[in-house]
Design a protein around this motif. Structure first.
Motif, PDB file in Angstrom:
ATOM      1  N   ASN A 218       2.184   2.633  -3.529  1.00 50.20           N
ATOM      2  CA  ASN A 218       1.611   1.613  -4.077  1.00 50.20           C
ATOM      3  C   ASN A 218       0.317   2.164  -4.904  1.00 50.20           C
ATOM      4  O   ASN A 218       0.114   1.949  -6.088  1.00 50.20           O
ATOM      5  N   GLN A 238       5.676  -1.316  -7.870  1.00 49.58           N
ATOM      6  CA  GLN A 238       4.488  -2.132  -7.035  1.00 49.58           C
ATOM      7  C   GLN A 238       5.345  -3.285  -6.633  1.00 49.58           C
ATOM      8  O   GLN A 238       4.800  -3.907  -5.524  1.00 49.58           O
ATOM      9  N   ALA A 239       6.055  -3.817  -7.553  1.00 44.69           N
ATOM     10  CA  ALA A 239       6.830  -4.891  -6.847  1.00 44.69           C
ATOM     11  C   ALA A 239       7.921  -4.583  -5.767  1.00 44.69           C
ATOM     12  O   ALA A 239       7.623  -5.436  -4.719  1.00 44.69           O
ATOM     13  N   LYS A 240       8.376  -3.297  -5.553  1.00 39.66           N
ATOM     14  CA  LYS A 240       9.010  -2.862  -4.529  1.00 39.66           C
ATOM     15  C   LYS A 240       8.085  -2.775  -3.299  1.00 39.66           C
ATOM     16  O   LYS A 240       8.768  -3.384  -2.294  1.00 39.66           O
ATOM     17  N   ALA A 242       5.593  -4.280  -2.789  1.00 38.62           N
ATOM     18  CA  ALA A 242       5.072  -5.506  -2.158  1.00 38.62           C
ATOM     19  C   ALA A 242       6.082  -6.263  -1.633  1.00 38.62           C
ATOM     20  O   ALA A 242       5.965  -6.748  -0.390  1.00 38.62           O
ATOM     21  N   ALA A 243       7.379  -6.346  -2.068  1.00 34.47           N
ATOM     22  CA  ALA A 243       8.498  -6.834  -1.253  1.00 34.47           C
ATOM     23  C   ALA A 243       8.915  -6.197   0.165  1.00 34.47           C
ATOM     24  O   ALA A 243       8.913  -6.884   1.163  1.00 34.47           O
ATOM     25  N   GLU A 250       4.114 -12.259  -4.039  1.00 34.41           N
ATOM     26  CA  GLU A 250       3.172 -11.282  -4.926  1.00 34.41           C
ATOM     27  C   GLU A 250       4.606 -10.347  -5.587  1.00 34.41           C
ATOM     28  O   GLU A 250       4.346 -10.084  -6.934  1.00 34.41           O
ATOM     29  N   ALA A 251       5.557 -10.030  -5.046  1.00 34.19           N
ATOM     30  CA  ALA A 251       6.528  -9.166  -5.380  1.00 34.19           C
ATOM     31  C   ALA A 251       7.364 -10.075  -6.587  1.00 34.19           C
ATOM     32  O   ALA A 251       7.638  -9.390  -7.537  1.00 34.19           O
ATOM     33  N   TYR A 255       7.798  -9.059 -10.431  1.00 33.57           N
ATOM     34  CA  TYR A 255       9.332  -8.864 -10.862  1.00 33.57           C
ATOM     35  C   TYR A 255       9.415  -9.788 -12.415  1.00 33.57           C
ATOM     36  O   TYR A 255      10.083  -9.498 -13.190  1.00 33.57           O
ATOM     37  N   GLN A 271      14.955  -7.897  -8.384  1.00 33.36           N
ATOM     38  CA  GLN A 271      14.329  -9.587  -8.088  1.00 33.36           C
ATOM     39  C   GLN A 271      15.279 -10.520  -7.454  1.00 33.36           C
ATOM     40  O   GLN A 271      14.836 -11.394  -6.696  1.00 33.36           O
ATOM     41  N   THR A 274      15.059 -10.270  -3.588  1.00 36.45           N
ATOM     42  CA  THR A 274      13.490 -10.537  -3.227  1.00 36.45           C
ATOM     43  C   THR A 274      13.603 -12.050  -3.378  1.00 36.45           C
ATOM     44  O   THR A 274      13.162 -12.576  -2.449  1.00 36.45           O
ATOM     45  N   LEU A 396      16.346  -2.283  -3.371  1.00 35.94           N
ATOM     46  CA  LEU A 396      14.999  -1.757  -3.670  1.00 35.94           C
ATOM     47  C   LEU A 396      15.029  -0.436  -3.040  1.00 35.94           C
ATOM     48  O   LEU A 396      14.029   0.505  -3.215  1.00 35.94           O
TER      49      LEU A 396
END
Length: 400
Positions: A218, A238-240, A242-243, A250-251, A255, A271, A274, A396
């Motif tokens: 991150n 960043q989404a990955k 977070a997930a 947050e993820a 997304y 997405q 998630t 992911l």
């Protein structure tokens, strides 16, 4: 596979602006006042000089980049038109052929990309750009030794961000993560364009992510966005992170921004997974629409279609797409996708040889290792599944 991202990782700013600069040289030896550069867009230059075949080739290459940057496959059609014009003006020119090779690779026509890149190198054995496309296409075709030879030539001719990035990926595929990281650090040190800095930082983040170091990953994604805020792969990173770290709300917020910017099938699947993980039901309408747009622009996307069908749709259809991809491009990723599709279709014995092939290079990809272990366990063979791997977020684990 990561190689496809390499095409779009360089000179993004130039590709977006389409601007060239001309400078007036001062005559010698008389001193003269400094002359400010004048600028014109590439399209304006071609209106003024319609016979500039190198300009048309450059425009075509810019359009190829735009297709990957924006996710809009209509740019491939524009690229084809510009490159056809260049080829009519100067058949056999190395820059034109290299541009046509890049277009073929963008459309996943990797055999054609190899043929065109080799023709470009016949015309100009010192074309680093042609060696780059050749390396990418050979990687996709599963000729990893041939790809490494092309990367070595590129490093000799033009050591820089593009060459170091490809050397990193070659090292990663053979399981040498330390060398992969070292080459990416070389790319980072050599980078000065914001987009190139973002590219190198993003893939340093990817290496950390797939080693399970979410904090470092991150951090690199954040630094990539600091260098170039429009670099969507880092936002997806960043989404990955977070997930995978359990921060699903947050993820999903991230997304939403990712797919608004760049609705690529890979991001839409990430997405959707998630959303499933958070208890929501995804809507795959946009994903299917994107596949339709890609097909209409001549882009085959059997790979992500097979991945999606294996995990979220019809395993029989997954096998169909996976076989089509593997027959065209027998690389580790297509072998893995075919193995997993066969397993999900109830054919683990048929799947195992492909799973072994996918992991035979030494590549330490967690998804490939999870798939092979699961297939071996289904056959009653001893195999250890990484307890830290989350199969509900398998998309992911793919490199972007």
């Amino acid at each position: 596979m990561r190689t496809l991202a390499i095409f779009a990782g360089f000179a993004l700013i130039g590709a977006m602006i389409f601007t060239i600069a001309s400078f007036s040289a001062a005559p010698e030896p008389e001193p003269v006042a400094a002359v400010k550069p004048s600028t014109e867009t590439l399209q304006e230059r071609l209106k003024r000089l319609p016979g500039d075949y190198r300009g048309w080739a450059e425009l075509g290459s810019h359009y190829v980049d735009q297709a990957r940057i924006t996710g809009d496959p209509s740019y491939y059609t524009k690229a084809e038109g510009a490159l056809d014009t260049a080829a009519e003006l100067k058949p056999g020119d190395d820059a034109v052929l290299a541009g046509q090779a890049a277009l073929a690779a963008g459309r996943h026509e990797f055999s054609d990309a190899v043929r065109l890149a080799e023709r470009a190198l016949d015309a100009n054995p010192y074309s680093a750009a042609a060696y780059g496309v050749l390396a990418d296409a050979k990687t996709q075709l599963g000729d990893l030794r041939g790809a490494e030879r092309a990367v070595a030539k590129m490093l000799d001719l033009r050591p820089g961000v593009a060459a170091f990035a490809r050397a990193s990926y070659a090292a990663e595929l053979r399981g040498d993560v330390d060398a992969a990281r070292t080459y990416l650090r070389y790319a980072h040190q050599d980078a000065w364009l914001p987009a190139d800095l973002a590219y190198a930082r993003h893939y340093l983040g990817e290496l950390a992510l797939h080693e399970g170091d979410l904090v470092t990953a991150n951090d690199w994604y954040t630094k990539a966005l600091q260098a170039y805020p429009a670099y969507t792969p880092a936002l997806a990173g960043q989404a990955k992170a977070a997930a995978l770290g359990g921060r699903l709300s947050e993820a999903l917020d991230i997304y939403e921004r990712v797919v608004e910017r760049l609705p690529l099938p890979q991001y839409l699947i990430e997405q959707g997974e998630t959303q499933l993980k958070s208890g929501q039901q995804p809507d795959w309408t946009l994903l299917k629409a994107q596949w339709g747009l890609l097909e209409s622009a001549g882009v085959r996307d059997h790979l992500t279609r097979a991945e999606f069908e294996a995990d979220h749709g019809d395993p029989v259809l997954a096998v169909k797409h996976a076989r089509a991809e593997y027959d065209l491009n027998p690389n580790p990723v297509s072998a893995d996708v075919l193995a997993w599709s066969l397993y999900k279709a109830g054919k683990p014995e048929e799947a195992l040889p492909y799973a072994k092939e996918a992991t035979s290079t030494g590549w330490r990809n967690p998804l490939l290792r999870y798939h092979r272990a699961t297939i071996e366990q289904a056959l009653g063979r001893p195999a250890r599944v990484d307890p830290g791997f989350d199969p509900s977020l398998s998309a992911l684990a793919r490199f972007s």
